[in-house]
Enzyme design. Sequence first.
Site: not given
Ligand code: GDG
Length: 728
Positions: A138, A270, A275, A374, A376-377, A495
Site C-alpha cells: 500500500d 469508513r 466514499k 463491503v 463483496k461481503e 552494428d
Molecule cells: C482499502 C481501499 C480496497 C466496515 N465497517 C465495519 C467493518 N468494516 C470492514 C468491512 C470491509 C472493510 O472494513 C472496508 O473495506 P473497503 O474495501 O470497503 O474499504 P477501505 O477500508 O477504504 O480499504 C479499498 C481495500 O483497501 C482492500 O484492498 O477494497 O478500495 O480503499 O471489510 O467489512 N468491520 C467491522 N465493523 C465495522 O463496523 N468489524
Amino acid sequence: MKTIIVSNRLPVKVLQDGEQFEFQPSEGGLATGLGSIYQQGNNVWIGWPGLEPEEEQQPEIKRRLAELNLLPVFLTQEEINLYYEGFSNETLWPVFHYFPSYAHFEQHYWDSYQVVNEKFKAAILKILEPGDTLWIHDYQLLLLPGMIREEMPDITIGFFLHIPFPSLEIFRLIPWRTDLLEGMLGADLIGVHTFDDARHFISSATRLLPVQASSNILIYNNRVTAVEPFPMGIDSGKFEQLPGSEEVQHEIALLRESFGDVKMILSIDRLDYSKGILERLQAFELLLQENPEYIEKVVLYMIVVPSRDNVPRYSELHDEIDMLTGNINARYRTLNWLPIHYYYRSFPVETLSALYSTADVCLVSPMRDGMNLVCKEYVASRTDDSGVLILSELAGAAKELADAIIVNPNNIGEIYRAIMEALKMPLDEQQRRMKAMRQIVRKFNVKHWVKIYMDRLYEVKEMQNSMQTKYAGAAIKEQITAKYTASSKRIILLDYDGTLVGFNVNIEMAFPDEELLGIIRSLTDDPRNHVVIISGRNYETLEKWFGTLPLDMIAEHGVWQKKQNSAWVKQPGLTSIWKQEVYPVLETFTDRTPGSFIEEKSFSLVWHYRKVERGLGELRATELMNNLRYLTADKGLQLMPGNKIIEIKNIEVNKGKAALTFFEGQDYDFIMAMGDDHTDEDIFKVLPEKAVSIKIGSDISAANYYLNNFREVRALLHSLINKDAVRL
Ligand code: GDG
C-alpha cells in the site's frame, strides 16, 4: 527462506488497559488472506502496531507480538502526524482518489514520509536474508521496494497498491512523483486491483521516467518489473457461514422484528470523502421527496466507521454528514418511523453479517474506490440469492460485479432511479443477478488472490533470470581479451547506430568520428581480423563512411552486402513492388503526426518517430502496426518495431541470415558480435555457442553479455587492440 509481509499497520487490535496491553489478531480481509503466509514457520508481518508506548514498554510489546509472528515498527507521534496523517492521507490519498484540490504538498510531510520508509527498511534489513520473499503493501510504503532493492539487488519483492492509481495528468501534480515511481519500480511485481490502475501506472512510469514498456512488462535501470491487476477478494466462506450462526440468527430476528415490512437500504463505509456518502444521502432524500408513497416504507441504514478524524477534511465531512442526515430525518420522520438510521461507530462483524443478510438493497456509491470489499461481503452473505446491489462504476469491484445496478456516483438522479429499480426488482431477477455475482465472489476469494499473486511473483522472478544477460565487467573483459589474443582467425560483427556511436535525433548527424575510425582502422590493420559492419542503414551511407576501409559491410539488415574489394551485391529474389501500397499508409500517419518522417530504403520502408511528442509517437506506432498487420501478412513482409522506428521489410531480410553467409567455408576461432536493438538479436541467436555476443544498452537479450553504451564498446575494442599489441 522466509516470507515477510510489510504494511503500515500490523493486523492486530490493541486493547490498552492502563499500563497493560492486550493484542488480538484482527479479522480484516487482508489479515485472513495472508494468515496462511505470515503465521507459518519463521515468516513474519512487519508494521506499526497502532500505539505509541514508552520506550521501556517496547521490549515487552515486541515479545508479545512475536508470539503472533508480528514484528513492530514503532512510530513517534510526530511521525504519525506527518508521515501517516500528513503525506499518506493528505497528499497521496486525495491525489490517488482524484481529489487533487484536497491535496497538501508539504515539504515536511514528504521529509517524514522518507524517514519512516527508511525506518521500515531498517527493520526489514535486520531480518532479511538472501532467498527471502518480501510482500509490501500500500500507499504508505511506496518508497520501500526501491530502498530494499538498493541494498539487496536480487531479493524477491512484491508490491500491492490497495487504492487506485490515478491517470498521469493527476499523478504528475505530485512534486515528488519520480521518487515515488522509482520506489515502486524496485518491486518485481506491482499488483493493483484493476486493469485501468495498471494502465495508468504504466503510462506514468513511461512518461515520467526513462522506462521502456512492452505491454505490462517495464524495464527500468536494466531491471524488469511486471505490472498486473489482481482484484482482491474477501473471505467469502466466512460471510457465507456467519448468517447460520446462532448469534447472527438472533440479530437477524431482532432486525426483522423492528423493521417488519419496511425495506432496508444498507450503506457501510469508513468516514471518507472518496466514499460518496453525501451524494448517497441526497439521492435518498430525492427518493422521499419525489415519491412520498415510500414514507414509512423504506429506511436507509447507514454505518459510518470513524476514521482519520484528526485530519481536518475528515472532521468537516463528519459535520456535513451529521447535518444532512439530521435535516433529512427532521424533515421526513413520522411518529413511528425514522428515514435514516445513522450510526457513527463500528460494529462487530456478526452485526454486519446480520445487516447484510437483512438488507433488501446494498448501496455502495464511492466517488473512487480501489476495490471496495463491503459490496463483496454483501454478495457473499446473500445465501438465498435475494437482494440487490447498487454499485458505483468508479469502484474497482464494478469491473467484476457487472450484474449489480451500476451507477455514476456523481449522478444523483441516476442513483435515485437505481434505488427505485432495486426496490421494485422482482425476486427472480434479483436471484439471477445475485447468483452470478456470488459465483464470482466465491471463486475470486482472498485466498485465491494471495495464491495467484504469489505464483505470478515467482514466475516474474524466473522470467527475469532467463532474460538476464551478464554485464561484461572487468573479469569478463579479461576473458574476452584472453580469447582474442589466443586466436588467429577472427570475425567481428559490429552494428553501427547505438553500438559504435550514440543515438542521434538527426540520423544524418551520427557519422563516424575520428576516434571510431581509428579503432576500426586498428582492428582491420590486423590480418587475423575480419571486420563486418552490419547495419540497417542504406548502403550509400555505409559506403560513404567506411568505403575506403578494408572491411565487409551489410546494409539494410542484409539486403545489400559488400565484400572487401568487390562491389555491393543485392540479395536475390527481393521485390519492392509492395511499397506502392504501404507508402500511402505511412504517409497518412506522417501527416497526422508532427515530427514523424518516412525513410525509404531499397527493400524496406521505415517510419521514424524519434522527434514526435513522447507518448503520441508510441500511440501512433501501435496504431500503425495494427493497420499494417494484415496488409503485410500476405505479402511476405515483416513489421519490425525498433528504437523509435517501425520498419517494414521483406521477411527474408534478416541480419542473422546475412551474418551466416560470412561463415561459409570458414573456421573462425574467435567470433564476436555486438548490437543494440532487436534486429541484432537475430545475429545473437544464430551464432555458434563459443561466440562472444554483446548486447548494448540492456541486459535483456539472447546475447551472452551486455554493455551499457557505445563508450563501453569503444573501451572494450580499445583494450582488445592494445592487449594484442603489447603481446606482439
Ligand atoms: C482499502 C481501499 C480496497 C466496515 N465497517 C465495519 C467493518 N468494516 C470492514 C468491512 C470491509 C472493510 O472494513 C472496508 O473495506 P473497503 O474495501 O470497503 O474499504 P477501505 O477500508 O477504504 O480499504 C479499498 C481495500 O483497501 C482492500 O484492498 O477494497 O478500495 O480503499 O471489510 O467489512 N468491520 C467491522 N465493523 C465495522 O463496523 N468489524
